[in-house]
Scaffold this active site. Structure first.
Site, PDB file in Angstrom:
ATOM      1  N   ALA A   1      50.290 -26.864  -5.305  1.00  8.87           N
ATOM      2  CA  ALA A   1      49.686 -25.578  -4.954  1.00  8.87           C
ATOM      3  C   ALA A   1      50.273 -24.398  -5.718  1.00  8.87           C
ATOM      4  O   ALA A   1      49.752 -23.278  -5.623  1.00  8.87           O
ATOM      5  CB  ALA A   1      49.846 -25.329  -3.453  1.00  8.87           C
ATOM      6  N   TYR A   2      51.335 -24.593  -6.486  1.00  8.12           N
ATOM      7  CA  TYR A   2      51.964 -23.469  -7.168  1.00  8.12           C
ATOM      8  C   TYR A   2      51.084 -22.951  -8.301  1.00  8.12           C
ATOM      9  O   TYR A   2      50.792 -23.653  -9.265  1.00  8.12           O
ATOM     10  CB  TYR A   2      53.325 -23.868  -7.744  1.00  8.12           C
ATOM     11  N   THR A   3      50.669 -21.693  -8.148  1.00  4.69           N
ATOM     12  CA  THR A   3      49.814 -21.009  -9.126  1.00  4.69           C
ATOM     13  C   THR A   3      48.619 -21.889  -9.495  1.00  4.69           C
ATOM     14  O   THR A   3      48.322 -22.124 -10.669  1.00  4.69           O
ATOM     15  CB  THR A   3      50.596 -20.601 -10.393  1.00  4.69           C
ATOM     16  N   SER A   4      47.941 -22.376  -8.467  1.00  7.32           N
ATOM     17  CA  SER A   4      46.698 -23.155  -8.626  1.00  7.32           C
ATOM     18  C   SER A   4      46.872 -24.362  -9.546  1.00  7.32           C
ATOM     19  O   SER A   4      45.980 -24.688 -10.334  1.00  7.32           O
ATOM     20  CB  SER A   4      45.576 -22.254  -9.159  1.00  7.32           C
ATOM     21  N   GLY A   5      48.021 -25.022  -9.463  1.00  4.42           N
ATOM     22  CA  GLY A   5      48.254 -26.216 -10.267  1.00  4.42           C
ATOM     23  C   GLY A   5      48.845 -25.955 -11.633  1.00  4.42           C
ATOM     24  O   GLY A   5      49.253 -26.902 -12.327  1.00  4.42           O
TER      25      GLY A   5
END
Length: 341
Positions: free
Chosen positions: A61-65
């Site tokens: 989930a970090y920065t949309s992958g």
């Protein structure tokens, strides 16, 4: 760099780990915008590897992958030197099923993470948050299937209360599933709550703790002061997480600076070095959005605090005893044992 095993496994990990949560360009969470491109990610990862770090942590989930993609590219042909950890649980898409710890979402998320990371397997796959909807039997079965299929080597959890982690571990052991070996938890001089329940649990079960946010999201770096409570470029300016007692925080920073002067060390280095003195900690995850921050944090690996300095920090930040912990603090366990023997 020093190394240890992750809990009661043979997996050797560096005492400092690198967290890639800051990688990517765009919103991480509301109020926090990441601004690290691939070039900077490459520099940070290579510097971490050169310093002896072998554990790298990220999440789908970090920065949309973007974090997984950039970490995979940055490791490149040095990926065999790295222990790669990622996580599942937060929302990753618009579909109603693109979140949680269901069998469907865990399997799909692991497959997607492998593609983004550009690797054949994930060393440590962790459930990121609790899921109140999915039965724990379903979650641990999915994790075990990933291990049996060779997609994942070890499994762990993050941000679970001790009772929930214990319940899931019991299911794993009952069915012969791959068991938890790591617990990624928040721990800092301003957040020692895990000492109440999580620490006794992991010590009893042989699970290693990986610490996130050892500086309380930068507060313990020393740039937060009574005179400048909210620095202009501070992450906590728009995102007060994790929550802290600010006034206590200023007291802690004063002591960190005092101790740091004895070693020629920064407050951040002292705060991280204090965590490394705890026997229940396997590794401390350091993150950075500037190379200067990374260089400073790396210095904590070489800092040795005296017993007196550790005791000073322990006493200043000791967590308030909670029931039934305060009974144990009174020596209740010893009194019961003496009465029974």
């Amino acid at each position: 760099m020093q190394y240890t095993t992750l809990g009661h496994t043979g997996l050797l990990v560096s005492r400092l780990a690198f967290g890639a949560m800051t990688f990517g360009e765009g919103q991480l969470v509301p109020g926090v915008i990441n601004n690290i491109d691939q070039n900077m990610a490459d520099q940070m990862v290579n510097r971490a590897l050169d310093a002896g770090i072998n554990l790298f942590d990220t999440a789908d989930a970090y920065t949309s992958g973007q974090s997984e993609v950039m970490l995979g590219k940055a490791l490149g042909n040095r990926c065999h030197e790295a222990v790669i950890a990622t996580k599942v649980g937060f929302r990753t898409g618009n579909a109603i099923t693109d979140t949680g710890l269901s069998y469907r979402h865990i399997i799909a998320s692991a497959e997607a993470s492998l593609k983004r990371l550009g690797t054949d397997y994930i060393d440590l796959y962790q459930i990121h948050i609790p899921d109140p909807l999915t039965p724990p039997e379903e979650t641990v079965r999915a994790l075990d299937d990933l291990v049996r299929r060779g997609m994942v080597r070890y499994v762990g959890f993050s941000n679970l209360p001790a009772w929930k982690a214990a319940r899931m571990l019991a299911i794993q052991e009952r069915h012969g599933y791959a068991r938890f070996v790591g617990a990624q938890m928040y721990y800092s001089l301003l957040g020692r709550d895990i000492e109440h329940e999580i620490v006794p649990f992991v010590e009893d079960t042989g699970i290693g703790i990986l610490v996130w946010s050892p500086l309380a999201s930068g507060f313990l770096s020393g740039k937060y002061t009574r005179e400048t409570p909210v620095p202009e470029d501070a992450r906590r300016k728009n995102f007060q997480f994790p929550p802290i007692d600010v006034e206590k925080g200023y007291e802690v920073i004063d002591l960190l600076k005092e101790i740091g002067q004895n070693h020629g060390a920064s407050p951040a280095q002292v705060a991280i070095a204090w965590i490394l003195t705890k026997s229940f900690i396997s590794s401390v995850i350091i993150g950075a959005n500037k190379m200067t921050h990374l260089e400073d944090n790396l210095g904590a690996a070489e800092l040795k605090l005296s017993c007196h300095e550790v005791e000073q920090l322990d006493n200043l930040t000791a967590p308030q005893a909670l029931y039934p912990g305060w009974m144990q603090a009174m020596g209740w366990d010893a009194k019961v044992k003496a009465a029974l023997i």
